[in-house]
Design an enzyme around this catalytic site. Structure first.
Site, PDB file in Angstrom:
ATOM      1  N   ARG A  72       0.840  -1.208   0.000  1.00  0.00           N
ATOM      2  CA  ARG A  72       0.000   0.000   0.000  1.00  0.00           C
ATOM      3  C   ARG A  72       0.873   1.255   0.000  1.00  0.00           C
ATOM      4  O   ARG A  72       0.570   2.233  -0.694  1.00  0.00           O
ATOM      5  CB  ARG A  72      -0.930  -0.030   1.213  1.00  0.00           C
ATOM      6  N   GLN A 103     -11.328   8.560   7.859  1.00  0.00           N
ATOM      7  CA  GLN A 103     -11.052   7.171   8.190  1.00  0.00           C
ATOM      8  C   GLN A 103      -9.815   6.693   7.425  1.00  0.00           C
ATOM      9  O   GLN A 103      -9.303   5.617   7.663  1.00  0.00           O
ATOM     10  CB  GLN A 103     -12.257   6.297   7.816  1.00  0.00           C
ATOM     11  N   ASP A 106      -4.186   7.239   4.353  1.00  0.00           N
ATOM     12  CA  ASP A 106      -3.310   7.507   3.192  1.00  0.00           C
ATOM     13  C   ASP A 106      -2.576   8.850   3.258  1.00  0.00           C
ATOM     14  O   ASP A 106      -1.694   9.118   2.435  1.00  0.00           O
ATOM     15  CB  ASP A 106      -4.123   7.414   1.890  1.00  0.00           C
ATOM     16  N   HIS A 121      -8.138   6.631  12.141  1.00  0.00           N
ATOM     17  CA  HIS A 121      -7.543   5.291  12.098  1.00  0.00           C
ATOM     18  C   HIS A 121      -6.032   5.325  11.900  1.00  0.00           C
ATOM     19  O   HIS A 121      -5.416   4.321  11.540  1.00  0.00           O
ATOM     20  CB  HIS A 121      -8.230   4.452  11.007  1.00  0.00           C
ATOM     21  N   CYS A 129       6.821   1.683  17.820  1.00  0.00           N
ATOM     22  CA  CYS A 129       7.578   0.559  18.375  1.00  0.00           C
ATOM     23  C   CYS A 129       6.667  -0.260  19.286  1.00  0.00           C
ATOM     24  O   CYS A 129       5.973   0.306  20.139  1.00  0.00           O
ATOM     25  CB  CYS A 129       8.787   1.055  19.169  1.00  0.00           C
ATOM     26  N   CYS A 132       8.886   0.149  23.113  1.00  0.00           N
ATOM     27  CA  CYS A 132       8.960   1.443  23.818  1.00  0.00           C
ATOM     28  C   CYS A 132       7.882   2.397  23.334  1.00  0.00           C
ATOM     29  O   CYS A 132       7.803   3.529  23.819  1.00  0.00           O
ATOM     30  CB  CYS A 132      10.344   2.052  23.639  1.00  0.00           C
ATOM     31  N   CYS A 149      13.083  -0.856  15.843  1.00  0.00           N
ATOM     32  CA  CYS A 149      13.189   0.461  16.486  1.00  0.00           C
ATOM     33  C   CYS A 149      14.659   0.827  16.700  1.00  0.00           C
ATOM     34  O   CYS A 149      15.430   0.017  17.201  1.00  0.00           O
ATOM     35  CB  CYS A 149      12.456   0.396  17.818  1.00  0.00           C
ATOM     36  N   SER A 191     -18.712   3.798   3.147  1.00  0.00           N
ATOM     37  CA  SER A 191     -19.811   2.816   3.132  1.00  0.00           C
ATOM     38  C   SER A 191     -20.519   2.783   4.481  1.00  0.00           C
ATOM     39  O   SER A 191     -21.540   2.123   4.626  1.00  0.00           O
ATOM     40  CB  SER A 191     -19.235   1.434   2.810  1.00  0.00           C
ATOM     41  N   ALA A 233     -16.520  11.808  -6.066  1.00  0.00           N
ATOM     42  CA  ALA A 233     -16.142  12.899  -5.151  1.00  0.00           C
ATOM     43  C   ALA A 233     -15.415  14.016  -5.906  1.00  0.00           C
ATOM     44  O   ALA A 233     -15.708  15.199  -5.706  1.00  0.00           O
ATOM     45  CB  ALA A 233     -15.251  12.340  -4.048  1.00  0.00           C
TER      46      ALA A 233
END
Ligand code: BV8
Ligand code: ZN
Length: 241
Positions: A72, A103, A106, A121, A129, A132, A149, A191, A233
């Site tokens: 992604r 939500q 990206d 989200h 990490c 920590c 990390c 949705s 949109a």
């Protein structure tokens, strides 16, 4: 060709509104070429998001989950905001009290220049990490398959809210407060199936907000909202200005 009267009244409502809240989902980024969750392009190796975006899946196979997020990130690294993202930046600039709740992980709203933004989200360009809990920005593409990390050597995970995990309390509180005090709420490209995000529109309506929906397909909200505008949109959101 006379303009759609629904669009005209939506624009009038927004122009006279003191406080506006906008809630977006994957549909607003579809016009930037980002796969949605429930669209045909939402699957990766036949896995649904609900299969991979869980702490259980990460415990079971962190390499597989990182492979998905790397896929992604590689897609997103080439994507830019579209006219719908840009129009919301203009709407923010001209509205006294504006709040954008997304939500999407990206980062395209932030890239477009949105300021008053709640990323419910999380953000795919941040890692956390597992030991920590330090959170850092990371835009490496590709990222090491099992990134660790630099502070404590612990395994890093995406700084994203997975299914079964609680949202950041402050982010959720800010979002609920915003929807409960807005005059107009605009929902774009969602949705409306994932909670607690899905309860924000009913909460706004319960507090008297005028709700406008913009979506390519009908949703569970379409019959409840004051105005439901069906389409892309990128074509409709700019017409609200
Ligand atoms: C939690 C990050 C508990 C991951 C995401 C109540 C009832 C039922 C279930 C639950 C419930 N409460 C909780 C649950 C469980 C679960 C849930 O809601 N499950 C669903 C599937 C039923 N919720 C949770 O697990 C939440 N956590 O409840 O924790 C808890 C509480 C306290 C303490 C401990 C634990 C966490 C949910 C967040 C999960 N993470 N994303 C990642 O991205 O990697 S959710 C993810 O899916 C997205 O962020 C988004 O929220 C959702 C996808 O929805 P949409 O964005 O709407 O996208 P979708 O593809 O579905 O739709 C796109 C729409 O756009 C379509 O309508 C399409 O027509 C339209 N469209 C397409 N193209 C265009 C367009 N529109 C306009 N223009 C276009 N061009
Ligand atoms: Zn660490």
């Amino acid at each position: 060709m006379s303009e759609n009267p629904l669009l005209r009244s939506a624009r009038a409502r927004l122009a006279s509104a003191r406080s506006v809240v906008v809630l977006t989902g994957a549909g607003i980024s579809a016009d930037s070429g980002v796969p949605t969750f429930r669209g045909a392009d939402g699957l990766w190796r036949n896995y649904r998001a609900e299969d991979l975006a869980t702490p259980e899946a990460f415990d079971r196979d962190p390499r597989l989950v990182w492979e998905w997020y790397n896929w992604r990130r590689e897609i997103l690294a080439t994507k830019t905001p579209n006219p719908a993202h840009d129009a919301l930046v203009c709407m923010e600039a001209r509205t006294e009290d504006f709040h954008l709740i997304t939500q999407n992980v990206d980062g395209l709203h932030r890239l477009a220049g949105s300021q008053r933004l709640s990323e419910l989200h999380g953000d795919i360009w941040k890692v956390r990490c597992t030991s920590c809990r330090v959170v850092i920005d990371n835009r490496d593409v590709p990222l090491a398959l099992l990134p660790h990390c630099h502070t404590c050597g612990g395994l890093l995970r995406p700084h994203i809210v997975w299914f079964g995990e609680a949202l950041d309390e402050q982010v959720l509180t800010d979002s609920v407060r915003a929807v409960e005090s807005c005059d107009v709420m605009v929902i774009v490209g969602t949705s409306g199936l994932v909670y607690p995000a899905a309860m924000l529109m009913p909460a706004a309506q319960a507090h008297g907000a005028f709700v406008i929906e913009i979506n390519l397909d009908p949703t569970p909200y379409s019959s409840d909202v004051a105005l439901s505008l069906q389409g892309r949109a990128k074509d409709i959101v700019p017409l609200l200005l």
